[in-house]
Design a protein around this motif. Sequence first.
Motif, PDB file in Angstrom:
ATOM      1  N   MET A   1      68.498  29.973 -11.421  1.00  0.00           N
ATOM      2  CA  MET A   1      69.466  30.926 -10.766  1.00  0.00           C
ATOM      3  C   MET A   1      69.278  32.468 -11.461  1.00  0.00           C
ATOM      4  O   MET A   1      68.914  32.616 -12.326  1.00  0.00           O
ATOM      5  CB  MET A   1      70.934  30.435 -11.608  1.00  0.00           C
ATOM      6  N   ASP A   2      69.397  33.473 -10.305  1.00  0.00           N
ATOM      7  CA  ASP A   2      69.067  34.832 -10.425  1.00  0.00           C
ATOM      8  C   ASP A   2      70.163  35.365 -10.005  1.00  0.00           C
ATOM      9  O   ASP A   2      70.853  35.302  -8.932  1.00  0.00           O
ATOM     10  CB  ASP A   2      67.925  35.334  -9.404  1.00  0.00           C
ATOM     11  N   THR A   3      70.631  36.372 -10.982  1.00  0.00           N
ATOM     12  CA  THR A   3      71.794  37.099 -10.758  1.00  0.00           C
ATOM     13  C   THR A   3      71.693  37.969  -9.443  1.00  0.00           C
ATOM     14  O   THR A   3      72.883  38.299  -8.914  1.00  0.00           O
ATOM     15  CB  THR A   3      72.379  37.933 -11.922  1.00  0.00           C
ATOM     16  N   VAL A   4      70.788  38.593  -9.174  1.00  0.00           N
ATOM     17  CA  VAL A   4      70.126  39.286  -7.624  1.00  0.00           C
ATOM     18  C   VAL A   4      70.941  38.493  -6.737  1.00  0.00           C
ATOM     19  O   VAL A   4      71.267  38.894  -5.513  1.00  0.00           O
ATOM     20  CB  VAL A   4      68.733  39.398  -7.966  1.00  0.00           C
ATOM     21  N   TRP A   5      70.629  37.040  -6.785  1.00  0.00           N
ATOM     22  CA  TRP A   5      71.189  36.425  -5.761  1.00  0.00           C
ATOM     23  C   TRP A   5      72.867  36.649  -5.248  1.00  0.00           C
ATOM     24  O   TRP A   5      73.274  36.687  -4.200  1.00  0.00           O
ATOM     25  CB  TRP A   5      71.020  34.926  -5.860  1.00  0.00           C
ATOM     26  N   GLU A   7      74.625  39.376  -6.445  1.00  0.00           N
ATOM     27  CA  GLU A   7      74.688  40.602  -5.833  1.00  0.00           C
ATOM     28  C   GLU A   7      74.445  40.655  -4.524  1.00  0.00           C
ATOM     29  O   GLU A   7      75.196  41.426  -3.532  1.00  0.00           O
ATOM     30  CB  GLU A   7      73.922  41.652  -6.629  1.00  0.00           C
ATOM     31  N   ASP A   8      73.210  40.016  -3.909  1.00  0.00           N
ATOM     32  CA  ASP A   8      73.083  39.601  -2.627  1.00  0.00           C
ATOM     33  C   ASP A   8      74.207  39.048  -1.662  1.00  0.00           C
ATOM     34  O   ASP A   8      74.584  39.682  -0.574  1.00  0.00           O
ATOM     35  CB  ASP A   8      71.884  39.035  -2.387  1.00  0.00           C
ATOM     36  N   ARG A  35      66.633  35.005  -0.089  1.00  0.00           N
ATOM     37  CA  ARG A  35      67.018  35.074  -1.500  1.00  0.00           C
ATOM     38  C   ARG A  35      68.679  34.543  -1.304  1.00  0.00           C
ATOM     39  O   ARG A  35      69.162  33.838  -1.992  1.00  0.00           O
ATOM     40  CB  ARG A  35      67.404  36.273  -2.105  1.00  0.00           C
ATOM     41  N   CYS A  38      68.226  30.616  -1.203  1.00  0.00           N
ATOM     42  CA  CYS A  38      67.873  30.345  -2.613  1.00  0.00           C
ATOM     43  C   CYS A  38      69.259  29.880  -3.165  1.00  0.00           C
ATOM     44  O   CYS A  38      69.326  29.200  -3.925  1.00  0.00           O
ATOM     45  CB  CYS A  38      67.160  31.337  -3.539  1.00  0.00           C
ATOM     46  N   LEU A  39      70.097  30.779  -3.221  1.00  0.00           N
ATOM     47  CA  LEU A  39      71.514  30.858  -3.682  1.00  0.00           C
ATOM     48  C   LEU A  39      72.158  29.413  -3.104  1.00  0.00           C
ATOM     49  O   LEU A  39      72.823  28.672  -3.704  1.00  0.00           O
ATOM     50  CB  LEU A  39      72.415  32.079  -3.459  1.00  0.00           C
ATOM     51  N   TRP A  42      70.760  26.435  -4.640  1.00  0.00           N
ATOM     52  CA  TRP A  42      71.237  26.334  -5.788  1.00  0.00           C
ATOM     53  C   TRP A  42      72.758  25.960  -5.853  1.00  0.00           C
ATOM     54  O   TRP A  42      72.994  24.796  -6.901  1.00  0.00           O
ATOM     55  CB  TRP A  42      71.499  27.649  -6.427  1.00  0.00           C
TER      56      TRP A  42
END
Length: 312
Positions: A1-5, A7-8, A35, A38-39, A42
């Motif tokens: 999990m990336d917090t950038v996702w 934000e996107d 991206r 990817c979210l 997830w």
Amino acid sequence: MDTVWLEDFLAVVRAGGFSRAAEQRAISQPAFSRRIKCLEDWVNAPLFDRETHSVRLTAAGERLKPFAEEVLRQLETGRRDAASAAQASTETLLFASTHALSMTFFPPWLRMIEKEEPLMTSVQLTADSMVGCERLMIDGRAQFLLCHHHPAASTRLTADRFRSVPLGEDVLVPVAAPGLAAESLMDEGPYLAYSSESGMGRILAASWEESGRRPPPAPAFSSHLATVLAMMARDGRGLVWSPLSLIAEDIAAGRLVRVGQPEDEVRIAIHLFRPRARQTQVAEHFWRRISEEAGQRKNERSSERTTSGRSS
């Protein structure tokens, strides 16, 4: 999990489309779409309905949205808290305020606070429309929001995530230039309106719906800035419901006059909002101080009403 996702994901919601969101995020659309995918992988569910012309959230997307906003806000608060741990004396209190209150209420209120006890910290104020202020609060870029409040008006600062204390009172007064001051203005216009970004517009619409009052005719001019609408009214352009705190001097000087009846006025409060989640140490100390003072004012008003009732 990336917090950038996350934000996107929120960028798509705000921009209303993948292309505009990718442009705002300074990334190519194919990479941006990957991206987002990817979210969704997830979450294990699609977040956007891609079969419609406009981008719409699915049920999963609607459920994720408030959590994504809160996670990013908490991360921003944690970052500031960690950064300020070694330099608490130089921490900045971050305020957002609607434009009118940033000029009429905030300066004397801050002066009164500092007169009683110095803040011993710097203060940063960002003035914006109500929509912009809500976004600052939800994104964690402001710790406090000063705004007008009416219980019937909707707000994105929901009670489960934010709380507030009343700091004062105001009233929205229908006014116009002396040459236009006629009862026909209330029904026929010309009418100067608040745009959809304005919290004042929400308050008026909610109050009129609650009281069963018919809204004014289509506006001749609109803006989210109460100061601009007051200036247009002084220029003889039409009728506007303006906060009394902003136009009291104009009324006293005869540049504007009240129109309609007392029941046409809308009483509103001035509130200070904050997130329910823990903030930095300095922000929490400031909130305790403001909350205690608000409680004292409430007790004093209650005591005055009791005394007045006994004397009568």
